[in-house]
Design an enzyme around this catalytic site. Structure first.
Site, PDB file in Angstrom:
ATOM      1  N   ALA A 181       7.647   2.553  -5.112  1.00 47.21           N
ATOM      2  CA  ALA A 181       6.551   3.359  -3.771  1.00 47.21           C
ATOM      3  C   ALA A 181       5.558   2.609  -4.213  1.00 47.21           C
ATOM      4  O   ALA A 181       4.857   2.578  -5.099  1.00 47.21           O
ATOM      5  CB  ALA A 181       6.923   4.522  -3.493  1.00 47.21           C
ATOM      6  N   ASP A 182       3.970   2.839  -2.778  1.00 45.91           N
ATOM      7  CA  ASP A 182       2.657   2.108  -3.204  1.00 45.91           C
ATOM      8  C   ASP A 182       1.680   2.769  -2.281  1.00 45.91           C
ATOM      9  O   ASP A 182       2.813   3.042  -1.289  1.00 45.91           O
ATOM     10  CB  ASP A 182       2.397   0.873  -3.598  1.00 45.91           C
ATOM     11  CG  ASP A 182       1.472  -0.033  -3.920  1.00 45.91           C
ATOM     12  OD1 ASP A 182       1.586   0.423  -5.496  1.00 45.91           O
ATOM     13  OD2 ASP A 182      -0.042   0.597  -3.630  1.00 45.91           O
ATOM     14  N   THR A 183       1.016   3.553  -2.839  1.00 49.65           N
ATOM     15  CA  THR A 183       0.190   3.722  -1.802  1.00 49.65           C
ATOM     16  C   THR A 183      -1.562   3.127  -1.105  1.00 49.65           C
ATOM     17  O   THR A 183      -1.520   2.831  -2.510  1.00 49.65           O
ATOM     18  CB  THR A 183      -0.011   5.262  -1.863  1.00 49.65           C
ATOM     19  OG1 THR A 183       1.132   6.115  -1.951  1.00 49.65           O
ATOM     20  CG2 THR A 183      -1.373   5.921  -0.440  1.00 49.65           C
TER      21      THR A 183
END
Length: 185
Positions: free
Chosen positions: A68-70
């Site tokens: 995941a990445d934001t």
């Protein structure tokens, strides 16, 4: 639900997965994060999430891996994690009194399939005084968070309203992740 590997050292993602009582281990990706400047924010964050998941999967081929990445985007500019106080203050000044978008990309990889998706939330900040920004930066909270703030902590006091999934802003759209994981059983 079978145990899986989270390809992230984020304490917030770990906490969200524990909150919904999932069984998992953690292995941080070793890849260098590379963003193609021609990508849209959605493409960029999805690519980063997939790069992380794939990197860990290649060392754990019989497991399901979640990456995941934001990112935070305002005026077409991606705001990463601030390197220092000056950069944190500049980011918060840019966000002050304005609306920005938070994108979280998720990629779930196994031997049999890959699912990659993005979620977007809109965040509107209160108008922030120099004193409020200085106090927030002194708290140390901005330094490991995209855009220089975390909505789940004292950064919540900066946010006037949101549109979208709160957990996307925290860093993992947990309901959608749980539903996607059902396809990997």
């Amino acid at each position: 639900m079978k145990p899986f590997i989270l390809a992230s050292q984020s304490p917030r993602r770990k906490q969200l997965l524990e909150q919904v009582q999932l069984s998992f281990s953690i292995e941080q990706s070793r890849m260098e994060e590379i963003i193609n400047q021609d990508d849209s924010p959605q493409e960029a964050v999805a690519s980063l999430a997939h790069q992380k998941a794939r990197d860990v999967f290649l060392r754990n081929r019989h497991h399901v891996v979640i990456g995941a990445d934001t990112i935070v985007v305002i005026d077409g500019e991606i705001l990463g994690k601030p390197a220092d106080e000056k950069e944190a203050k500049a980011m918060l000044n840019k966000l002050s009194g304005r609306t920005h978008h938070v994108y979280t990309g998720v990629s779930i990889v196994s031997e049999d399939k890959t699912i990659t998706f993005t979620e977007t939330a809109e965040v509107h900040f209160y108008e922030l005084s120099t004193e409020e920004i200085d106090a927030y930066v002194r708290s140390g909270d901005p330094f490991d968070k995209a855009g220089g703030y975390g909505i789940q902590g004292i950064g919540a006091t900066l946010v006037e309203k949101i549109h979208g999934d709160y957990f996307t802003i925290v860093g993992l759209p947990i309901a959608k992740v749980v539903r996607a994981l059902k396809d990997f059983q």
